[in-house]
Design an enzyme around this catalytic site. Sequence first.
Site, PDB file in Angstrom:
ATOM      1  N   SER B 145     -57.129  15.868  16.247  1.00 40.80           N
ATOM      2  CA  SER B 145     -57.816  17.149  16.346  1.00 40.80           C
ATOM      3  C   SER B 145     -59.330  16.910  16.414  1.00 40.80           C
ATOM      4  CB  SER B 145     -57.408  18.028  15.153  1.00 40.80           C
ATOM      5  OG  SER B 145     -57.919  19.336  15.282  1.00 40.80           O
ATOM      6  N   ARG B 214     -59.533  31.423   7.823  1.00 39.10           N
ATOM      7  CA  ARG B 214     -58.373  30.555   7.671  1.00 39.10           C
ATOM      8  C   ARG B 214     -57.148  31.122   8.381  1.00 39.10           C
ATOM      9  NH1 ARG B 214     -56.907  25.421   7.619  1.00 39.10           N
ATOM     10  NH2 ARG B 214     -55.063  25.005   6.345  1.00 39.10           N
ATOM     11  N   ASP B 312     -49.841  23.876  22.325  1.00 42.30           N
ATOM     12  CA  ASP B 312     -51.160  23.911  21.676  1.00 42.30           C
ATOM     13  C   ASP B 312     -52.086  24.831  22.462  1.00 42.30           C
ATOM     14  OD1 ASP B 312     -53.626  23.371  20.485  1.00 42.30           O
ATOM     15  OD2 ASP B 312     -53.279  21.211  20.362  1.00 42.30           O
ATOM     16  N   HIS B 345     -50.691  23.260  17.887  1.00 41.49           N
ATOM     17  CA  HIS B 345     -51.684  22.243  17.557  1.00 41.49           C
ATOM     18  C   HIS B 345     -51.315  21.448  16.310  1.00 41.49           C
ATOM     19  CE1 HIS B 345     -55.553  20.294  17.348  1.00 41.49           C
ATOM     20  NE2 HIS B 345     -55.732  20.734  16.126  1.00 41.49           N
ATOM     21  N   ASP B 346     -50.718  22.097  15.335  1.00 41.21           N
ATOM     22  CA  ASP B 346     -50.359  21.428  14.078  1.00 41.21           C
ATOM     23  C   ASP B 346     -49.153  20.505  14.186  1.00 41.21           C
ATOM     24  OD1 ASP B 346     -52.357  22.249  12.409  1.00 41.21           O
ATOM     25  OD2 ASP B 346     -51.130  23.624  11.209  1.00 41.21           O
TER      26      ASP B 346
END
Lengths: 366, 366
Positions: B145, B214, B312, B345-346
């Site tokens: 990332s 967040r 992503d 993405h994670d």
Amino acid sequence: MSDARQYFQLPSPFAMKRGGALHGAHVAYETWGRLNEARDNAVLILTGLSPSAHAASNDTDPTPGWWEGMLGPGKAIDSSRWFVICVNSLGSDKGSTCPASINPATGEPYRLSFPDLSLEDVAHAAHAMVASLGIDTLACLIGCSMGGMSALAYMLLHPGSVRTHISVDTAPQAQPFAIAIRSLQREAIRLDPHWNDGQYDAAQYPDIGMSIARKLGVITYRSAMEWNGRFARIRLDPEQREDQPFGFEFQVESYLEGHAQRFVRTFDPNSYLYLSRASDWFDISEYGNGHVQEGLKHIHIEQALVIGVSTDILFPLEQQEQIAEGLEAAGAKVEFVALDSPQGHDAFLVDIDNYSRAIGGFLSRL
Amino acid sequence: MSDARQYFQLPSPFAMKRGGALHGAHVAYETWGRLNEARDNAVLILTGLSPSAHAASNDTDPTPGWWEGMLGPGKAIDSSRWFVICVNSLGSDKGSTCPASINPATGEPYRLSFPDLSLEDVAHAAHAMVASLGIDTLACLIGCSMGGMSALAYMLLHPGSVRTHISVDTAPQAQPFAIAIRSLQREAIRLDPHWNDGQYDAAQYPDIGMSIARKLGVITYRSAMEWNGRFARIRLDPEQREDQPFGFEFQVESYLEGHAQRFVRTFDPNSYLYLSRASDWFDISEYGNGHVQEGLKHIHIEQALVIGVSTDILFPLEQQEQIAEGLEAAGAKVEFVALDSPQGHDAFLVDIDNYSRAIGGFLSRL
């Protein structure tokens, strides 16, 4: 029939799906073209969350409408052939009764005492308005974005009221990604101390929450692909930059700020919250024992055009495919158009060429 | 070599790319395994925006690390063969000098007097730490990332310091969609009155801004596809719902809230702002006359593995393809792995099976 914005008084009391009722409520609408003697050339447009009933310019309001390129004499939605109506959703502050309206029982604005709003209520109100014009059956019901969900409710709850349907960039139910985005938009407003449980005024107004909500909306209404071509990494000129820590530096940031500034004070925050939650609640599967396809089977129309865009992250193309399959299974002749417009969910407002071709073609063949 | 968290004092003054310098600064790091006599078995991991140097459990800290499934004896990053180092980014509050650190010149926290931070500074600090261990050349540099961007800077700015590279879910430059998301996250913090131009404390802390930032992060780190399967439209039990207007009703909302609550008070808001902006600023094309591929040509390594995920939305697959093409054009032997993991993405933190296979396979063949 005049072309001005008109108001239709809803039956009073107007019972709401989730409980409660409105007294003396109304919806705003505008029209284009003329209703023929057979009253069988009416086209109704149900809108997304924020647009008004002013879909296009007309005699009394020559300012361009939100679908100016699509609606008018000779355009895809041809007002020289069709009698076109666009209704402002019940609960929206663009002329219809909404949380900012005066509650006749108290003489004060409803604010959070407005009853829970569902898209079924929006659909019922629109249907009552259409019926009041002496129209039993719409030639076509067009629904865009949130309005596409309202349209599904309209057709399901009022059998026989619609001959054909155009579904634009919408969904048969909210998926968790869309719920997450809208929940965060609502939270940004709710957590703004100036929202004050809905008791804001012009002096103490949740500008910050509304700005964040709008920017998040614009981010999800467009697409990364479009922005790569449009903004890339272009910087603002030094004199355009904010003189504050971590202030804007890139053009894309300034673009979002412009969108937010135009929106924040022109849409009532409580109305936004009610309509946003109604979008999360809508679920056609509630009418089909938990199955989207079963729910859609209750909709009986002759023909439908279903349009979606591959770059839409809020209402992904698979959801339009679901609608197309369900309407077809229910007996409609369905055309499905998957566009590759780069503009994401907002493509129906921007890529007028492709949407005109699909919508104009469908309507011209009726 | 102990396995505890260790601190490396940076040369003082430590000049920053965009001006200013740090005095008496340090970075935190942890290690696993043993450096061999030839000092040629070192692997360095550069992290995303928020993780610490604690990538996996070790003797002195047996708690699981953020890449526990990937790193350890016999795992994909095999600490029985490699001497693995994970460094906390300069500017992060997980042990390294950051805006929350005391400025030795004043005895007060830096806050916004911390100099502008770039990923080039992060890379320089990591390189100085590695050099201090007597390591001239890393066997492999792994960047995930944001850490993948720091890794590109590391290789470009320190020629000959890296033999092979593993690039994980990253980009050669921030695109406008990612900039828009991060800008909005920063704005949510900046507009929280408790942020107070960086002068917050535990009693007056920007909880709301951090929470929104967040949640927006988590939304963009995952994918709609994963959530359709995981949350669908499942409601919270009545006793789990918030007793307030427009409170949470769906499981996905509660999931986001849990993520936010675990984050808000465990990451310094100013550090978040500095690292977030550094991610927007990074652009390898600055080293290639405005062209990404020209910039990547300055990176000379033997081999690379480039991994990306089709789901992503923050670092889209095309950007990993750019990196792979550029490194190959610069002379490296490149493997490109495009995964279809649903986690977005994670995925590198969740889909350990597929990432282990790719990363373990690559390292085992060195």
